[in-house]
Scaffold this motif. Structure first.
Motif, PDB file in Angstrom:
ATOM      1  N   GLY A  14       0.826  -1.175  -0.052  1.00  0.00           N
ATOM      2  CA  GLY A  14       0.016  -0.086   0.018  1.00  0.00           C
ATOM      3  C   GLY A  14       0.885   1.262   0.160  1.00  0.00           C
ATOM      4  O   GLY A  14       2.036   1.342  -0.302  1.00  0.00           O
ATOM      5  N   SER A  15       0.336   2.394   0.218  1.00  0.00           N
ATOM      6  CA  SER A  15       0.975   3.615   0.371  1.00  0.00           C
ATOM      7  C   SER A  15       0.944   4.367   1.781  1.00  0.00           C
ATOM      8  O   SER A  15       0.047   4.134   2.434  1.00  0.00           O
ATOM      9  N   ILE A  16       1.666   5.137   1.965  1.00  0.00           N
ATOM     10  CA  ILE A  16       2.019   5.799   3.593  1.00  0.00           C
ATOM     11  C   ILE A  16       2.324   7.585   3.001  1.00  0.00           C
ATOM     12  O   ILE A  16       2.948   7.477   2.348  1.00  0.00           O
ATOM     13  N   GLU A  17       1.664   8.108   3.740  1.00  0.00           N
ATOM     14  CA  GLU A  17       1.790   9.570   3.975  1.00  0.00           C
ATOM     15  C   GLU A  17       1.679  10.158   5.279  1.00  0.00           C
ATOM     16  O   GLU A  17       0.827  10.079   5.890  1.00  0.00           O
ATOM     17  N   ILE A  18       3.108  10.296   5.917  1.00  0.00           N
ATOM     18  CA  ILE A  18       3.179  10.771   7.219  1.00  0.00           C
ATOM     19  C   ILE A  18       4.156  11.991   7.413  1.00  0.00           C
ATOM     20  O   ILE A  18       5.220  11.930   6.511  1.00  0.00           O
ATOM     21  N   ALA A  19       3.782  12.764   8.291  1.00  0.00           N
ATOM     22  CA  ALA A  19       4.482  13.730   8.496  1.00  0.00           C
ATOM     23  C   ALA A  19       5.460  13.606   9.755  1.00  0.00           C
ATOM     24  O   ALA A  19       5.445  12.857  10.644  1.00  0.00           O
ATOM     25  N   ALA A  20       6.307  14.764   9.919  1.00  0.00           N
ATOM     26  CA  ALA A  20       7.472  14.472  11.179  1.00  0.00           C
ATOM     27  C   ALA A  20       6.440  14.717  12.368  1.00  0.00           C
ATOM     28  O   ALA A  20       5.673  15.567  12.577  1.00  0.00           O
ATOM     29  N   GLY A  21       6.958  13.963  13.416  1.00  0.00           N
ATOM     30  CA  GLY A  21       6.192  14.004  14.675  1.00  0.00           C
ATOM     31  C   GLY A  21       4.867  13.675  14.650  1.00  0.00           C
ATOM     32  O   GLY A  21       4.119  13.896  15.907  1.00  0.00           O
ATOM     33  N   THR A  22       4.714  12.850  13.938  1.00  0.00           N
ATOM     34  CA  THR A  22       3.118  12.185  14.059  1.00  0.00           C
ATOM     35  C   THR A  22       3.347  10.762  14.205  1.00  0.00           C
ATOM     36  O   THR A  22       4.392  10.106  13.842  1.00  0.00           O
ATOM     37  N   LYS A  23       2.158  10.194  14.586  1.00  0.00           N
ATOM     38  CA  LYS A  23       1.949   8.751  14.875  1.00  0.00           C
ATOM     39  C   LYS A  23       0.675   8.151  14.255  1.00  0.00           C
ATOM     40  O   LYS A  23      -0.280   8.808  14.323  1.00  0.00           O
ATOM     41  N   GLY A  24       0.791   6.931  13.628  1.00  0.00           N
ATOM     42  CA  GLY A  24      -0.227   6.269  13.077  1.00  0.00           C
ATOM     43  C   GLY A  24      -0.388   5.078  13.667  1.00  0.00           C
ATOM     44  O   GLY A  24       0.538   4.392  13.824  1.00  0.00           O
ATOM     45  N   THR A  25      -1.535   4.388  13.814  1.00  0.00           N
ATOM     46  CA  THR A  25      -1.762   2.986  14.394  1.00  0.00           C
ATOM     47  C   THR A  25      -2.709   2.174  13.541  1.00  0.00           C
ATOM     48  O   THR A  25      -3.452   2.499  12.981  1.00  0.00           O
ATOM     49  N   ILE A  26      -1.957   0.877  13.615  1.00  0.00           N
ATOM     50  CA  ILE A  26      -2.691  -0.068  12.661  1.00  0.00           C
ATOM     51  C   ILE A  26      -3.288  -1.265  13.435  1.00  0.00           C
ATOM     52  O   ILE A  26      -2.153  -1.786  14.116  1.00  0.00           O
ATOM     53  N   GLU A  27      -4.391  -1.584  13.738  1.00  0.00           N
ATOM     54  CA  GLU A  27      -4.996  -2.516  14.465  1.00  0.00           C
ATOM     55  C   GLU A  27      -5.414  -3.812  13.519  1.00  0.00           C
ATOM     56  O   GLU A  27      -6.025  -3.468  12.615  1.00  0.00           O
ATOM     57  N   LEU A  28      -4.775  -4.906  13.741  1.00  0.00           N
ATOM     58  CA  LEU A  28      -4.859  -6.119  12.713  1.00  0.00           C
ATOM     59  C   LEU A  28      -5.357  -7.288  13.497  1.00  0.00           C
ATOM     60  O   LEU A  28      -4.702  -7.407  14.452  1.00  0.00           O
ATOM     61  N   THR A  29      -6.428  -7.994  13.140  1.00  0.00           N
ATOM     62  CA  THR A  29      -6.759  -9.156  13.674  1.00  0.00           C
ATOM     63  C   THR A  29      -6.527 -10.380  12.649  1.00  0.00           C
ATOM     64  O   THR A  29      -6.978 -10.220  11.455  1.00  0.00           O
ATOM     65  N   MET A  30      -5.659 -11.323  13.202  1.00  0.00           N
ATOM     66  CA  MET A  30      -5.441 -12.492  12.270  1.00  0.00           C
ATOM     67  C   MET A  30      -6.349 -13.486  12.763  1.00  0.00           C
ATOM     68  O   MET A  30      -6.673 -13.943  13.912  1.00  0.00           O
ATOM     69  N   GLU A  31      -7.039 -14.295  11.681  1.00  0.00           N
ATOM     70  CA  GLU A  31      -7.973 -15.408  11.989  1.00  0.00           C
ATOM     71  C   GLU A  31      -7.458 -16.869  11.460  1.00  0.00           C
ATOM     72  O   GLU A  31      -6.976 -16.820  10.122  1.00  0.00           O
ATOM     73  N   ASP A  32      -7.552 -17.901  11.903  1.00  0.00           N
ATOM     74  CA  ASP A  32      -7.429 -19.119  11.214  1.00  0.00           C
ATOM     75  C   ASP A  32      -8.509 -19.363  10.081  1.00  0.00           C
ATOM     76  O   ASP A  32      -9.414 -19.107  10.396  1.00  0.00           O
ATOM     77  N   ARG A  33      -8.095 -19.941   9.104  1.00  0.00           N
ATOM     78  CA  ARG A  33      -8.820 -19.929   7.850  1.00  0.00           C
ATOM     79  C   ARG A  33      -8.872 -21.319   7.223  1.00  0.00           C
ATOM     80  O   ARG A  33      -8.014 -21.608   6.464  1.00  0.00           O
ATOM     81  N   PRO A  34      -9.591 -22.259   7.324  1.00  0.00           N
ATOM     82  CA  PRO A  34      -9.749 -23.688   6.868  1.00  0.00           C
ATOM     83  C   PRO A  34      -9.975 -23.458   5.472  1.00  0.00           C
ATOM     84  O   PRO A  34     -10.835 -22.666   5.206  1.00  0.00           O
ATOM     85  N   ASP A  35      -9.332 -24.280   4.561  1.00  0.00           N
ATOM     86  CA  ASP A  35      -9.588 -24.244   3.325  1.00  0.00           C
ATOM     87  C   ASP A  35     -10.937 -24.849   2.912  1.00  0.00           C
ATOM     88  O   ASP A  35     -11.270 -25.761   3.883  1.00  0.00           O
ATOM     89  N   PRO A  36     -11.781 -24.684   1.843  1.00  0.00           N
ATOM     90  CA  PRO A  36     -11.135 -23.432   0.913  1.00  0.00           C
ATOM     91  C   PRO A  36     -11.732 -22.169   1.153  1.00  0.00           C
ATOM     92  O   PRO A  36     -11.583 -21.247   0.370  1.00  0.00           O
ATOM     93  N   THR A  37     -12.523 -21.997   2.195  1.00  0.00           N
ATOM     94  CA  THR A  37     -13.307 -20.792   2.746  1.00  0.00           C
ATOM     95  C   THR A  37     -12.591 -20.104   3.673  1.00  0.00           C
ATOM     96  O   THR A  37     -13.300 -20.369   4.994  1.00  0.00           O
ATOM     97  N   PRO A  38     -11.665 -19.341   3.820  1.00  0.00           N
ATOM     98  CA  PRO A  38     -10.996 -18.916   4.844  1.00  0.00           C
ATOM     99  C   PRO A  38     -11.777 -17.673   5.596  1.00  0.00           C
ATOM    100  O   PRO A  38     -12.470 -17.116   4.826  1.00  0.00           O
ATOM    101  N   ASP A  39     -11.753 -17.679   6.741  1.00  0.00           N
ATOM    102  CA  ASP A  39     -12.287 -16.406   7.600  1.00  0.00           C
ATOM    103  C   ASP A  39     -11.822 -15.237   7.035  1.00  0.00           C
ATOM    104  O   ASP A  39     -10.313 -15.229   6.945  1.00  0.00           O
ATOM    105  N   PRO A  40     -12.163 -13.850   6.901  1.00  0.00           N
ATOM    106  CA  PRO A  40     -11.410 -12.852   6.361  1.00  0.00           C
ATOM    107  C   PRO A  40     -10.558 -12.197   7.808  1.00  0.00           C
ATOM    108  O   PRO A  40     -11.022 -12.300   8.932  1.00  0.00           O
TER     109      PRO A  40
END
Length: 314
Positions: free
Chosen positions: A222-248
């Protein structure tokens, strides 16, 4: 003749006394301290600590070049005394850089460490700069330090059976120059109490975010645009995904209290895998979400389809 000689000696004595009574201007030493109201914390600390060292530069007529300042309580003590110019009344421009280094000038390039999983490297990557114009009448020179770099925080909720072993950001700019960001590289994140953290140069770029597990890598581009002295937070959820239809899998952006102005765009994709052709790089349909940190909050969850679905959607 004797009388004339005595008169000359007396005159010379009076002249010498007059010269000794002349007042010679003295140079005034400069004292330094860090700003209080403007001060921002360091990467892993809440304040400067005794013994921390800082590089100081000063313009004419002070003329200081990379003088080492050492934190001692509320004072910043110079390694050698720095003086105002003789009978100076005008202001001088001061610049300070933390941590202390072998900088050639106040505008020297600043480069973060690449292996920030090492807390020492992570802490040393949080460059702070202070610039101020001050005159002798102002008293102590107060240096208002601010972060020169940008900070990214990746918070992961891991609902898989595999432990997250690390996070890295590739193709991200790591050097701050007088003309902007430079030197794209891969930075490994520091694992802190609030998640995985990285310090990078202020930039607009298109990096790749990789979450490393024993089962394999989960990858975003992806892309990032970030200025000096600033902070961004990414919250990520990882799930087990049984084939062939994994959970998102999902992640959420939230606003940092460091300030506004960051904009992030990430597109999840699978790097390699079955069904991706000979090169294994066909990512299938993709979902893209752009978030401006001028907004209060954003979260999204949309399913997408990938031929090899280890990491699907957010």
């Amino acid at each position: 003749m004797k009388t004339k000689t005595l008169a000359i000696v007396a005159l010379l004595a009076l002249t010498a006394c007059g010269q000794n009574n002349k007042v010679t201007p003295e140079r005034k030493a400069i004292s330094f301290r860090a700003g209080v109201s403007q001060y921002v914390t360091k990467a892993t600390d809440t304040a400067f600590e005794n013994g921390d060292q800082i590089s100081l530069f000063a313009g004419s007529p002070v003329g200081a070049s990379n003088v080492k300042l050492t934190v001692d309580g509320t004072a910043l003590v110079p390694e050698q005394t720095v003086y105002w110019g003789l009978e100076q009344t005008s202001a001088t421009d001061f610049t300070a850089i933390y941590p202390y280094g072998s900088y050639s000038s106040a505008s020297a390039n600043l480069t973060v460490g690449l292996d920030q999983s090492d807390p020492v490297v992570f802490k040393a990557s949080d460059f702070m700069k202070a610039s101020v114009s001050a005159a002798p009448s102002d008293g102590a020179v107060v240096l208002p330090f601010k972060h020169a770099m940008s900070k990214l925080v990746v918070k992961i909720t891991n609902n898989t059976v595999y432990e997250v072993e690390g996070v890295r950001l590739s193709d991200v700019y790591t050097t701050l120059t007088a003309n902007g960001a430079a030197d794209a590289a891969t930075v490994s994140a520091y694992k802190g109490s609030n998640g995985f953290e990285l310090i990078v140069a202020p930039q607009t770029s298109k990096p790749v975010l990789t979450v490393v597990t024993r089962a394999g890598d989960y990858v975003f581009e992806g892309s990032i645009e970030i200025a000096a002295g600033t902070k961004g937070t990414i919250e990520l959820t990882m799930e087990d995904r049984p084939d062939p239809t994994p959970d998102p899998a999902t992640f959420t952006f939230t606003v940092s209290d460091w300030g506004e102005g960051e904009t992030f765009t990430f597109t999840p994709y699978e790097e390699g895998g079955e069904g991706g052709g000979e090169g294994g790089d066909d990512t299938g349909d993709e979902t893209t979400v752009s978030v401006s940190f001028a907004e209060a909050e954003f979260s999204g969850s949309d399913e997408c389809q990938h031929r090899f679905q280890r990491f699907c959607s957010f």
